[in-house]
Design an enzyme around this catalytic site. Structure first.
Site, PDB file in Angstrom:
ATOM      1  N   ASP A 184       0.859  -1.186   0.000  1.00  0.00           N
ATOM      2  CA  ASP A 184       0.000   0.000   0.000  1.00  0.00           C
ATOM      3  C   ASP A 184       0.896   1.237   0.000  1.00  0.00           C
ATOM      4  OD1 ASP A 184      -2.353   1.617   0.533  1.00  0.00           O
ATOM      5  OD2 ASP A 184      -3.203  -0.171   1.485  1.00  0.00           O
ATOM      6  N   ASP A 285      -3.031   4.754  -2.143  1.00  0.00           N
ATOM      7  CA  ASP A 285      -4.039   5.315  -1.255  1.00  0.00           C
ATOM      8  C   ASP A 285      -4.506   6.702  -1.723  1.00  0.00           C
ATOM      9  OD1 ASP A 285      -5.294   4.942   1.476  1.00  0.00           O
ATOM     10  OD2 ASP A 285      -4.244   6.827   1.845  1.00  0.00           O
ATOM     11  N   GLU A 354      -6.688   3.886  -5.344  1.00  0.00           N
ATOM     12  CA  GLU A 354      -7.919   4.083  -4.574  1.00  0.00           C
ATOM     13  C   GLU A 354      -8.392   5.494  -4.882  1.00  0.00           C
ATOM     14  OE1 GLU A 354      -9.769   4.443  -0.136  1.00  0.00           O
ATOM     15  OE2 GLU A 354      -7.955   5.464  -0.738  1.00  0.00           O
ATOM     16  N   HIS A 425     -10.928  -2.576   4.318  1.00  0.00           N
ATOM     17  CA  HIS A 425     -10.722  -2.219   5.722  1.00  0.00           C
ATOM     18  C   HIS A 425     -11.431  -0.930   6.116  1.00  0.00           C
ATOM     19  CE1 HIS A 425      -8.033   0.118   3.350  1.00  0.00           C
ATOM     20  NE2 HIS A 425      -7.740   0.879   4.383  1.00  0.00           N
ATOM     21  N   ASP A 426     -12.103  -0.270   5.180  1.00  0.00           N
ATOM     22  CA  ASP A 426     -12.792   0.997   5.475  1.00  0.00           C
ATOM     23  C   ASP A 426     -14.307   0.853   5.476  1.00  0.00           C
ATOM     24  OD1 ASP A 426     -10.365   2.375   5.525  1.00  0.00           O
ATOM     25  OD2 ASP A 426     -10.472   2.890   3.394  1.00  0.00           O
TER      26      ASP A 426
HETATM   27  O1  TEU Z   1      -9.214   5.887   2.612  1.00  0.00           O
HETATM   28  C1  TEU Z   1      -9.708   7.000   1.951  1.00  0.00           C
HETATM   29  C2  TEU Z   1     -11.130   7.406   2.085  1.00  0.00           C
HETATM   30  O2  TEU Z   1     -11.466   8.443   1.579  1.00  0.00           O
HETATM   31  C3  TEU Z   1     -12.173   6.651   2.770  1.00  0.00           C
HETATM   32  O3  TEU Z   1     -12.498   5.511   2.105  1.00  0.00           O
HETATM   33  C4  TEU Z   1     -11.848   6.591   4.207  1.00  0.00           C
HETATM   34  O4  TEU Z   1     -12.152   5.328   4.663  1.00  0.00           O
HETATM   35  C5  TEU Z   1     -12.584   7.582   5.052  1.00  0.00           C
HETATM   36  O5  TEU Z   1     -13.341   6.889   5.947  1.00  0.00           O
HETATM   37  C6  TEU Z   1     -13.493   8.555   4.395  1.00  0.00           C
HETATM   38  O6  TEU Z   1     -14.521   8.927   5.262  1.00  0.00           O
HETATM   39  C7  TEU Z   1      -7.852   5.641   2.611  1.00  0.00           C
HETATM   40  C8  TEU Z   1      -7.535   4.416   3.428  1.00  0.00           C
HETATM   41  O7  TEU Z   1      -8.117   3.298   2.827  1.00  0.00           O
HETATM   42  C9  TEU Z   1      -7.980   4.643   4.830  1.00  0.00           C
HETATM   43  O8  TEU Z   1      -7.837   3.514   5.639  1.00  0.00           O
HETATM   44  C10 TEU Z   1      -7.165   5.802   5.378  1.00  0.00           C
HETATM   45  O9  TEU Z   1      -7.628   6.132   6.657  1.00  0.00           O
HETATM   46  C11 TEU Z   1      -7.244   7.022   4.481  1.00  0.00           C
HETATM   47  O10 TEU Z   1      -7.099   6.728   3.108  1.00  0.00           O
HETATM   48  C12 TEU Z   1      -6.127   7.974   4.822  1.00  0.00           C
HETATM   49  O11 TEU Z   1      -4.912   7.420   4.436  1.00  0.00           O
END
Ligand code: TEU
Length: 641
Positions: A184, A285, A354, A425-426
């Site tokens: 990542d 990311d 992403e 994971h989000d």
């Molecule tokens: O996530 C980016 C993002 O915009 C969302 O999907 C995030 O989960 C957030 O909740 C928006 O409300 C990425 C990563 O996947 C996430 O785990 C990180 O916290 C984020 O970037 C910052 O690096």
């Protein structure tokens, strides 16, 4: 590349909709408002002038909305071309990916935190499943304000997770099994503990000051109204340097200044360094956030309220995004020296972005083969029903997923390829979002697997999906670990703290540890897990699922094996049957005379199967009745003639 003409107030809604970004924005607006996208197909609507819409909608949108829209559209002069012909085979189009969240996968040393050795010890599980490529969420040195998405050294491993030698061993172990492995790359921001940031703070007027987005000012006036994804403003006041620092996420995640060529060089060097260690690529990311509009103008309030975050229009598809990605591909992702398509040696390592907020057409602009930017994107429009957000407590209707998949495929050319994912994971677990009744856990888990693994695109399985993982029964504020949930809890003022504001959408649902067996800590750790287990069901651990021929795990294995055996299920065309029939999702996959039909019941009620004239032979099915499909039933057939 075709050129889109300039869009102004005399243009029509039809003109806007024919513009790639215009179309994505209109579709997104309708989605957020919970309206059907068919609204724009109405010829009267298409003929409306932008200035008329501005006049009619002013009461609703307030000032500045149309200016915001026009600025965005006129930044983009390219349209993605729709190429025809055969699909170029690439390993990442045919692979099944598996996302590991290392912190929660397997702990080998009893400190309660998953680690690299834990992953090495469980590679058999992934090989058994049939995985082609592993993606690890961040394993780099980090103070863990955001569980590793805040990196303090891109060339070192987080102490809790192991050492660089462990990474080398893991890479070698994957490659020895014919699997690839990607990491990542979190480079929209670093940790505030990164040496670059420490230097920037020490001497904001020196070279490292230019690595970040720092602004002079006074501590009481924010530089602009942009919002952070983790509550509150996107700025932190640095008292020692008397500067504001932009950080779209946590205070400890300062945004890098990609307009500085030195930053872009550093990132390319990090990528090359890992490629030399044998890594097969990266998931990047929030990579579409890297180019911020010059001058960092105020965000439009209407867009902000609709998208939940003020300011997003100034960086979700920024002016230099495409150029920066093409440069990074060239300078970082292309392998030097002798190269062949094989694990550890691919000429260009895979580049998966992403991209929150990116729609279908902009996604194509980022990934079309002939543009040499990204290979794949993760976009999110299919993860919630129209008008809903992740924080809403509602039952997700799978007909939306079906409509999205059909719509997206109809827009792709042969040079486009897409990712297929429902979890990461989000996000909360998909089974729980759709139907939390334990009665349907297994059939629903299988239905989601079939849609993902037999669909056209590259599947990304998130750890636990293969054992039908569900949301956790969090009861107390102290059960949560994620910064996003914790901040959201404390920012919801007015009355006592109420965990209902985070329970449906918390990212912690997907972050509780893997349940390997039914022992006390489920084989995850011998110590105290960093986040607790809040699930007590039986039958849904890896050990139990492996033994059960009717389990979700067994079904995943069967689907992946089928995919591996038949090119039609990987690279074949897709043709949808009965697209308008509610709760029924069916599609053909076809290549070189080989053809498969998959049928899925998207609901918990029994439905009648339509009649097919073709001769079908069952290959894999979760039901028995010939005429009807039971709740969430899947039938995969071979089409014989
Ligand atoms: O996530 C980016 C993002 O915009 C969302 O999907 C995030 O989960 C957030 O909740 C928006 O409300 C990425 C990563 O996947 C996430 O785990 C990180 O916290 C984020 O970037 C910052 O690096």
């Amino acid at each position: 590349m075709t050129q889109s003409g300039a869009i102004d107030r005399a243009s029509t809604i039809g003109d806007v909709y024919d513009h790639p970004l215009g179309r994505d924005i209109i579709d997104k607006l309708l989605l957020q408002l919970g309206r059907s996208q068919r609204w724009v197909d109405n010829p009267i609507v298409r003929r409306l002038r932008v200035r008329t819409v501005e006049r009619l909608g002013h009461g609703f949108t307030g000032d500045g909305f149309i200016d915001t829209l026009l600025t965005l559209l006129n930044d983009v002069s390219d349209s993605p071309t729709r190429t025809t012909g055969p699909v170029t085979p690439r390993w990442w189009k045919e692979a099944v990916f598996y996302q590991v969240y290392p912190r929660s996968f397997a702990d080998s040393d009893g400190d309660g935190i998953g680690d690299l050795r834990g992953i090495i010890n469980h590679l058999d599980h992934l090989e058994d499943l049939g995985i082609d490529c592993l993606w690890l969420s961040p394993i780099f040195a980090s103070p863990n304000e955001d569980n590793g998405y805040d990196i303090s050294d891109y060339r070192a491993v987080m102490t809790e997770m192991g050492t660089l030698d462990d990474v080398d061993e893991l890479i070698a172990a994957c490659h020895a099994r014919g699997m690839r492995i990607i990491l990542d790359l979190v480079v929209n921001h670093t940790s505030d503990q990164h040496e670059w940031f420490k230097e920037a703070r020490r001497d904001p007027d020196g070279p490292f000051g230019e690595y970040y987005i720092l602004r002079d000012g006074d501590s009481t006036t924010l530089p602009n109204n942009w919002a952070s994804y983790f509550s509150g403003p996107a700025w932190t006041w640095l008292e020692d340097t008397k500067r504001w620092c932009m950080r779209l996420f946590a205070p400890g995640q300062p945004d890098l200044n990609w307009d500085n060529p030195a930053v872009r060089r550093e990132v390319a060097d990090v990528v090359s360094w890992w490629l030399e260690r044998g890594i097969d690529g990266f998931r990047l990311d929030v990579i579409n956030f890297i180019s911020k509009r010059e001058g960092l103008p105020e965000g439009n309030e209407f867009v902000g309220s609709l998208m939940e975050f003020t300011g997003v229009e100034h960086y979700f598809h920024g002016p230099h995004l495409h150029a920066y990605l093409a440069e990074l591909r060239r300078d970082g992702f292309q392998r030097k020296g002798e190269v062949k398509e094989a694990p550890g040696h691919d000429p260009t390592a895979v580049m998966i972005g992403e991209t929150p907020g990116i729609g279908i057409e902009t996604g194509r602009l980022l990934t079309a083969e002939n543009r040499h930017e990204l290979d794949l994107v993760f976009s999110f429009d299919h993860l919630e029903n129209p008008g809903k957000t992740r924080w809403d407590d509602y039952a997700y209707d799978l007909n939306h997923l079906k409509a999205y998949m059909i719509q997206r495929q109809s827009r792709l050319g042969s040079g486009d390829w897409v990712s297929l994912f429902w979890e990461n994971h989000d996000n909360p677990r998909m089974i729980s979002k759709v139907n939390a009744d334990p009665l349907y856990r297994t059939p629903l888990g299988k239905a989601l697997a079939a849609i993902q693994l037999l669909g056209r695109g590259t599947p990304f399985i998130y750890q636990g999906q293969e054992i039908a993982a569900i949301n956790q029964d969090f009861q107390n504020v102290s059960d949560f670990r994620d910064i996003e949930s914790i901040n959201r809890l404390s920012h919801h003022h007015g009355g006592p703290v109420n965990i209902d504001v985070v329970r449906p959408g918390s990212r912690d649902h997907a972050r509780t540890p893997m349940r390997w067996d039914d022992s006390q800590c489920h084989g995850f750790t011998t110590g105290e897990p960093w986040i607790g287990f809040h699930e007590h069901s039986t039958g849904y651990t890896v050990a139990e699922q492996q033994k059960d021929p009717d389990s979700v795990f067994t079904f995943y294995k069967q689907l992946i094996a089928l995919r591996r055996e038949h090119p039609a299920l990987r690279l074949g065309d897709v043709r949808f049957a009965y697209p308008r029939r509610r709760d029924y999702f069916a599609w053909f996959r076809e290549l070189d005379g080989e053809s498969f039909l998959t049928e899925v019941n998207l609901s918990a009620r029994s439905i009648r199967r339509p009649h097919y004239t073709a001769v079908l032979r069952d290959v894999l099915t979760t039901g028995r009745d010939e005429v009807r499909l039971g709740p969430y039933e899947v039938r995969v057939h071979r089409v014989l003639s």
